[in-house]
Design an enzyme around this catalytic site. Structure first.
Site, PDB file in Angstrom:
ATOM      1  N   PHE A  78      38.696  -2.197   3.765  1.00 45.76           N
ATOM      2  CA  PHE A  78      39.407  -0.927   3.648  1.00 45.76           C
ATOM      3  C   PHE A  78      39.937  -0.525   5.022  1.00 45.76           C
ATOM      4  O   PHE A  78      39.175  -0.390   5.972  1.00 45.76           O
ATOM      5  CB  PHE A  78      38.500   0.158   3.076  1.00 45.76           C
ATOM      6  CG  PHE A  78      39.285   1.332   2.585  1.00 45.76           C
ATOM      7  CD1 PHE A  78      39.890   1.297   1.338  1.00 45.76           C
ATOM      8  CD2 PHE A  78      39.462   2.450   3.389  1.00 45.76           C
ATOM      9  CE1 PHE A  78      40.652   2.372   0.893  1.00 45.76           C
ATOM     10  CE2 PHE A  78      40.225   3.524   2.947  1.00 45.76           C
ATOM     11  CZ  PHE A  78      40.819   3.484   1.696  1.00 45.76           C
ATOM     12  N   GLU A 100      56.391   0.243   1.304  1.00 46.55           N
ATOM     13  CA  GLU A 100      55.025   0.660   0.987  1.00 46.55           C
ATOM     14  C   GLU A 100      54.089   0.256   2.128  1.00 46.55           C
ATOM     15  O   GLU A 100      54.360  -0.702   2.863  1.00 46.55           O
ATOM     16  CB  GLU A 100      54.614  -0.007  -0.346  1.00 46.55           C
ATOM     17  CG  GLU A 100      53.196   0.225  -0.815  1.00 46.55           C
ATOM     18  CD  GLU A 100      52.812   1.675  -1.062  1.00 46.55           C
ATOM     19  OE1 GLU A 100      53.012   2.498  -0.163  1.00 46.55           O
ATOM     20  OE2 GLU A 100      52.238   1.963  -2.143  1.00 46.55           O
ATOM     21  N   ASP A 101      52.995   0.986   2.270  1.00 42.70           N
ATOM     22  CA  ASP A 101      52.041   0.666   3.335  1.00 42.70           C
ATOM     23  C   ASP A 101      51.295  -0.636   3.058  1.00 42.70           C
ATOM     24  O   ASP A 101      51.165  -1.490   3.922  1.00 42.70           O
ATOM     25  CB  ASP A 101      51.043   1.828   3.552  1.00 42.70           C
ATOM     26  CG  ASP A 101      50.399   2.346   2.269  1.00 42.70           C
ATOM     27  OD1 ASP A 101      50.585   1.740   1.185  1.00 42.70           O
ATOM     28  OD2 ASP A 101      49.692   3.373   2.328  1.00 42.70           O
ATOM     29  N   ASP A 132      48.089  -4.083  -2.653  1.00 40.22           N
ATOM     30  CA  ASP A 132      46.680  -4.364  -2.924  1.00 40.22           C
ATOM     31  C   ASP A 132      46.608  -5.050  -4.295  1.00 40.22           C
ATOM     32  O   ASP A 132      46.941  -6.226  -4.419  1.00 40.22           O
ATOM     33  CB  ASP A 132      45.913  -3.041  -2.853  1.00 40.22           C
ATOM     34  CG  ASP A 132      44.409  -3.182  -2.916  1.00 40.22           C
ATOM     35  OD1 ASP A 132      43.897  -4.214  -2.480  1.00 40.22           O
ATOM     36  OD2 ASP A 132      43.743  -2.250  -3.397  1.00 40.22           O
ATOM     37  N   ARG A 180      45.631   9.064   8.853  1.00 43.89           N
ATOM     38  CA  ARG A 180      47.011   8.548   8.744  1.00 43.89           C
ATOM     39  C   ARG A 180      47.692   8.475  10.111  1.00 43.89           C
ATOM     40  O   ARG A 180      48.593   7.673  10.317  1.00 43.89           O
ATOM     41  CB  ARG A 180      47.851   9.449   7.834  1.00 43.89           C
ATOM     42  CG  ARG A 180      47.449   9.425   6.363  1.00 43.89           C
ATOM     43  CD  ARG A 180      48.561  10.042   5.526  1.00 43.89           C
ATOM     44  NE  ARG A 180      48.132  10.414   4.188  1.00 43.89           N
ATOM     45  CZ  ARG A 180      48.090   9.591   3.139  1.00 43.89           C
ATOM     46  NH1 ARG A 180      48.428   8.331   3.281  1.00 43.89           N
ATOM     47  NH2 ARG A 180      47.701  10.027   1.956  1.00 43.89           N
TER      48      ARG A 180
HETATM   49  P1  IMP Z   1      47.757  -1.150  -5.444  1.00 47.21           P
HETATM   50  O1  IMP Z   1      48.435  -0.346  -6.506  1.00 47.21           O
HETATM   51  O2  IMP Z   1      46.383  -1.573  -5.821  1.00 47.21           O
HETATM   52  O3  IMP Z   1      48.584  -2.289  -4.895  1.00 47.21           O
HETATM   53  O4  IMP Z   1      47.418  -0.170  -4.266  1.00 47.21           O
HETATM   54  C1  IMP Z   1      48.326   0.328  -3.434  1.00 47.21           C
HETATM   55  C2  IMP Z   1      47.825   1.648  -2.905  1.00 47.21           C
HETATM   56  O5  IMP Z   1      46.391   1.695  -2.755  1.00 47.21           O
HETATM   57  C3  IMP Z   1      48.382   1.827  -1.516  1.00 47.21           C
HETATM   58  O6  IMP Z   1      49.576   2.522  -1.555  1.00 47.21           O
HETATM   59  C4  IMP Z   1      47.311   2.619  -0.825  1.00 47.21           C
HETATM   60  O7  IMP Z   1      47.544   3.985  -1.027  1.00 47.21           O
HETATM   61  C5  IMP Z   1      46.032   2.276  -1.530  1.00 47.21           C
HETATM   62  N1  IMP Z   1      45.232   1.319  -0.747  1.00 47.21           N
HETATM   63  C6  IMP Z   1      44.930   0.039  -1.078  1.00 47.21           C
HETATM   64  N2  IMP Z   1      44.181  -0.531  -0.135  1.00 47.21           N
HETATM   65  C7  IMP Z   1      43.997   0.408   0.830  1.00 47.21           C
HETATM   66  C8  IMP Z   1      43.296   0.404   2.089  1.00 47.21           C
HETATM   67  O8  IMP Z   1      42.678  -0.575   2.541  1.00 47.21           O
HETATM   68  N3  IMP Z   1      43.340   1.570   2.787  1.00 47.21           N
HETATM   69  C9  IMP Z   1      44.011   2.676   2.360  1.00 47.21           C
HETATM   70  N4  IMP Z   1      44.678   2.705   1.201  1.00 47.21           N
HETATM   71  C10 IMP Z   1      44.674   1.593   0.445  1.00 47.21           C
HETATM   72 MG    MG Z   2      49.777   4.694  -0.790  1.00 44.56          MG
END
Ligand code: IMP
Ligand code: MG
Length: 177
Positions: A149, A96-97, A100, A162
């Protein structure tokens, strides 16, 4: 115009990805691994990471959508595309990227776990640990970053940026969505 500030350079990223690849190669020595990328943000990280793993590597992809706007998640995650082949008995690395809140990876991890992989690890290029609401952490984490962000190296803002080679902070004043 959006304002972008480089947070992690392409050189820093490449060095870290090589290090993660070496660790994975050592941890799974002599075994095959299946990288499962979370579309679309993980694609660039997965492509680079795969080439740093000196093992028998296969790819698969999963897609989820989360309700809410570009920056705020509602907490609800929905599966849009499942893996193409069974994960049972395989060494899975979920790629995963960014980790969060952890909602996305918690949902996917639970889904895959139900199909009894041999091992299930998480590789995340970035980790915003201060934002976590779920009990989940990465096994192969590139960088801890502050609660800002970021875009680039696969990460988007409304599908833009991207393709930036560096990870950049998108200055909040410029975010309108
Ligand atoms: P989580 O489910 O809150 O852990 O969020 C994960 C997803 O939120 C990632 O796969 C990203 O697509 C998106 N995301 C969270 N933070 C960022 C950011 O700083 N930039 C871009 N996408 C983000
Ligand atoms: Mg994502």
């Amino acid at each position: 115009m959006d304002e972008l500030k480089v947070l992690l350079t392409r050189q820093q990223i490449a060095a870290k990805v090589a290090e993660l690849g070496e660790r994975i190669t050592a941890d799974f020595a002599g075994e095959a691994v299946l990288l499962i990328g979370v579309l679309k943000g993980a694609t660039i990280f997965l492509a680079d990471l795969a080439r740093q793993i000196k093992l028998d590597v296969s790819f698969d992809f999963i897609a989820v959508s989360s309700y809410g706007n570009a920056r705020q998640q509602s907490g609800e995650v929905r599966l849009v595309k499942d893996v193409d082949r069974s994960v049972e008995g395989k060494n899975i690395i979920l790629v995963e990227d960014i980790l969060d809140t952890g909602l996305t990876l918690t949902y996917i991890r639970n889904l895959l776990q139900a199909h009894r992989p041999k091992a299930l690890k998480i590789a995340a290029l970035l980790d915003k640990a201060s934002r976590r609401t779920e009990d989940i952490q990465g096994d192969y984490v590139g960088f801890q970053i502050p609660d800002e962000f970021v875009v680039g190296y696969g990460l988007d803002f409304a599908e833009h940026y991207r393709n930036l080679p560096d990870v950049c902070v998108l200055e909040s004043g410029s975010i309108t969505a």
